[in-house]
Motif scaffolding. Sequence first.
Motif, PDB file in Angstrom:
ATOM      1  N   GLU A  18      -6.878   5.030   5.353  1.00 56.01           N
ATOM      2  CA  GLU A  18      -6.080   4.678   3.851  1.00 56.01           C
ATOM      3  C   GLU A  18      -6.433   6.031   3.131  1.00 56.01           C
ATOM      4  O   GLU A  18      -7.698   6.562   2.981  1.00 56.01           O
ATOM      5  CB  GLU A  18      -6.281   3.519   3.227  1.00 56.01           C
ATOM      6  N   HIS A  41      -6.623  -8.714   5.941  1.00 61.93           N
ATOM      7  CA  HIS A  41      -6.522  -7.742   4.756  1.00 61.93           C
ATOM      8  C   HIS A  41      -6.509  -8.772   3.714  1.00 61.93           C
ATOM      9  O   HIS A  41      -5.373  -8.876   3.008  1.00 61.93           O
ATOM     10  CB  HIS A  41      -5.150  -6.811   5.190  1.00 61.93           C
ATOM     11  N   TRP A  43      -1.806   5.818   2.524  1.00 62.87           N
ATOM     12  CA  TRP A  43      -1.195   4.299   1.727  1.00 62.87           C
ATOM     13  C   TRP A  43      -0.339   5.019   0.564  1.00 62.87           C
ATOM     14  O   TRP A  43      -0.781   5.504  -0.265  1.00 62.87           O
ATOM     15  CB  TRP A  43      -2.377   3.888   1.386  1.00 62.87           C
ATOM     16  N   PHE A  51       2.338   3.786  -5.020  1.00 62.73           N
ATOM     17  CA  PHE A  51       1.429   4.568  -4.136  1.00 62.73           C
ATOM     18  C   PHE A  51       2.475   5.324  -3.110  1.00 62.73           C
ATOM     19  O   PHE A  51       2.131   6.094  -2.227  1.00 62.73           O
ATOM     20  CB  PHE A  51       0.439   3.741  -3.237  1.00 62.73           C
ATOM     21  N   TYR A  58      -8.880   4.147  -8.562  1.00 61.55           N
ATOM     22  CA  TYR A  58      -8.481   5.333  -7.676  1.00 61.55           C
ATOM     23  C   TYR A  58      -8.057   6.554  -8.298  1.00 61.55           C
ATOM     24  O   TYR A  58      -7.235   7.189  -8.197  1.00 61.55           O
ATOM     25  CB  TYR A  58      -7.179   4.755  -7.032  1.00 61.55           C
ATOM     26  N   GLU A  68       0.486  -4.386  -5.644  1.00 61.72           N
ATOM     27  CA  GLU A  68      -0.762  -3.858  -5.717  1.00 61.72           C
ATOM     28  C   GLU A  68      -1.744  -4.981  -6.311  1.00 61.72           C
ATOM     29  O   GLU A  68      -2.363  -4.697  -7.292  1.00 61.72           O
ATOM     30  CB  GLU A  68      -0.701  -2.442  -6.407  1.00 61.72           C
ATOM     31  N   TRP A  69      -1.641  -6.017  -5.559  1.00 59.67           N
ATOM     32  CA  TRP A  69      -2.828  -7.011  -5.949  1.00 59.67           C
ATOM     33  C   TRP A  69      -2.913  -7.349  -7.289  1.00 59.67           C
ATOM     34  O   TRP A  69      -1.917  -7.611  -7.874  1.00 59.67           O
ATOM     35  CB  TRP A  69      -4.372  -6.772  -5.331  1.00 59.67           C
ATOM     36  N   ASN A 128     -10.183  -5.501   6.884  1.00 62.36           N
ATOM     37  CA  ASN A 128      -9.951  -4.606   6.008  1.00 62.36           C
ATOM     38  C   ASN A 128     -10.867  -4.431   4.966  1.00 62.36           C
ATOM     39  O   ASN A 128     -10.962  -5.386   4.064  1.00 62.36           O
ATOM     40  CB  ASN A 128      -8.534  -4.357   5.426  1.00 62.36           C
ATOM     41  N   GLU A 129     -11.600  -3.454   4.607  1.00 61.54           N
ATOM     42  CA  GLU A 129     -12.503  -3.151   3.087  1.00 61.54           C
ATOM     43  C   GLU A 129     -13.203  -4.745   3.102  1.00 61.54           C
ATOM     44  O   GLU A 129     -12.859  -5.104   1.859  1.00 61.54           O
ATOM     45  CB  GLU A 129     -11.714  -2.828   2.028  1.00 61.54           C
ATOM     46  N   GLN A 183       1.311  -7.502   1.024  1.00 62.27           N
ATOM     47  CA  GLN A 183       2.082  -6.513   0.139  1.00 62.27           C
ATOM     48  C   GLN A 183       3.211  -6.100   0.541  1.00 62.27           C
ATOM     49  O   GLN A 183       4.021  -5.616  -0.467  1.00 62.27           O
ATOM     50  CB  GLN A 183       1.089  -5.269  -0.083  1.00 62.27           C
ATOM     51  N   TYR A 213     -10.347   7.191  -1.396  1.00 60.55           N
ATOM     52  CA  TYR A 213      -9.376   7.355  -2.431  1.00 60.55           C
ATOM     53  C   TYR A 213      -9.913   8.192  -3.651  1.00 60.55           C
ATOM     54  O   TYR A 213      -9.230   9.225  -4.071  1.00 60.55           O
ATOM     55  CB  TYR A 213      -8.809   6.243  -3.243  1.00 60.55           C
TER      56      TYR A 213
HETATM   57  C1  FCB Z   1      -7.115  -0.459  -0.671  1.00 63.78           C
HETATM   58  C2  FCB Z   1      -6.418  -1.861  -0.102  1.00 63.78           C
HETATM   59  C3  FCB Z   1      -4.930  -1.580  -0.046  1.00 63.78           C
HETATM   60  C4  FCB Z   1      -4.366  -1.255  -1.096  1.00 63.78           C
HETATM   61  C5  FCB Z   1      -4.770   0.217  -1.605  1.00 63.78           C
HETATM   62  C6  FCB Z   1      -4.321   1.128  -2.960  1.00 63.78           C
HETATM   63  O1  FCB Z   1      -8.243  -0.879  -1.288  1.00 63.78           O
HETATM   64  O2  FCB Z   1      -6.993  -1.945   1.100  1.00 63.78           O
HETATM   65  O3  FCB Z   1      -4.552  -3.102   0.483  1.00 63.78           O
HETATM   66  O4  FCB Z   1      -4.364  -1.890  -2.317  1.00 63.78           O
HETATM   67  O5  FCB Z   1      -6.230   0.225  -1.847  1.00 63.78           O
END
Ligand code: FCB
Length: 458
Positions: free
Chosen positions: A344, A119, A382, A398, A318, A389-390, A163-164, A24, A283
């Motif tokens: 985050e 990540h 974050w 953000f 979010y 943002e993906w 991560n997640e 990112q 979030y």
């Molecule tokens: C989370 C991700 C991060 C970013 C935030 C907004 O799910 O870990 O990379 O995209 O959301």
Amino acid sequence: MSPMRDLLSFPDGFLWGTATSSHQVEGDNCYNQWWKFEQLPGAIWRGDRSGLACDWWRNAEQDFDRMQALHLNAHRLSLEWSRIEPEPGRIDHRALDRYRAMLGGLRDRGIKPMVALHHFTNPRWFERAGGWEWAEAAPRFQAYVRAAVKALGDLCDFWLTMNEPIVYVMQGWVQGVWPPQKRNLAAARRVWRHLLLGHAAAYQIIHALQPHAQVGYTHAFHAFRGRSSRRPIHRYVAGVRDYFIDRLWLLCTVDGRLRPPLGLGEFHPTLAQSFDFVGINYYTSKIVQFSPNPRLLFGADYHPPVAEYSDRGRNGPYSLFYPYGLYGHCMELSALGKPLYITENGLPDANDDLRPRWLLAHLYQIHRAIRAGCDVRGYFYWTLVDNFEWHEGWGLRFGLFALDPQTQARAARPSAALYGAIAAANALTPAMVDAYDPASAGVYFGDHPDTYQWLRVV
Ligand code: FCB
């Protein structure tokens, strides 16, 4: 308002940071699966691409200076596996040198790095071999982790294996909106199992190399609740989501058992107690109502009309402003007896309308949890600068700093100064609350009980 009000101080040594991930922010990450995905028409909102991202590969240091100016004492970043091991078994020492420079640059500025080893991105060779569906995924991941920790271990002893992981599974194999864009529950289960074993393998190798290291993972928590109604079905489907999305991974790493539907309870000794702390990504809260769609685990998001939302509006992941959920998760996770970090928390808010109050309200809930006995040791907002943002591309902002990705110009949003002042004071002060959340000041400083409007959104 009243000068008699006390500061809401955080414990000495509390970590104040921001969080980022390699893809990112670094730019030109052309060896991973996301780069390839971005080239597909329609893959990313408006056809956006990560491109130079925030240009960190060439110049992260200018943003490290911004962190230092905000009095931050920690930063969470990730390593890009595809840079470190661009071909199977070939370690790129120049890439490791760049990470050495980045970690050193943070430490020179008094900023403690927390480093994630995965990540969402994978090298393209790994993806071609089957990615996390591949039977060899966990040992291959462990080999990369070994190389990275050996090379960087003198600069960092604070690691996140992943991560997640559940967001990664849901987006890639259940919703099918991220690579590899599948909708295949059998494959999702396989990936989930391999991620758990990969995490455990990483945990083991890091501790073998660095016995004193602190190693955890981040997990996305959603404070699932059923839509308020006389029909218990909503509560039931909220419970199903809570189990699959918020709990299952965690439970497996607590007692080492692969619970249904991941397994039949078989015990993996390396998985048991495979974390030294929990990284909480939080979030928003998800309010759930029954849906006939099995792909959604029979639950759809419900968006209460009276609630407050971020830029992402009613349909976004979010969106809902619900700081109380963070308090609930801290209280519950505290029973594990391990330190907690908020790894985050943030919101897309290009105009910074809600962000200052968001920050104060979430930090107030963390403070409240600490007062109630939770061992929360740090908070990572974050994020520092707007980043890629993906699949939402550059559409969600953000950052504490606005970024123009074309010119790379940054501009501080008002929240940057507020967050800097909080970090400098290691506290929320009455002046901050009076400036940004005066209507709730009585709640922050104990004049009114904490029966807050946040609880009444449904
Ligand atoms: C989370 C991700 C991060 C970013 C935030 C907004 O799910 O870990 O990379 O995209 O959301």
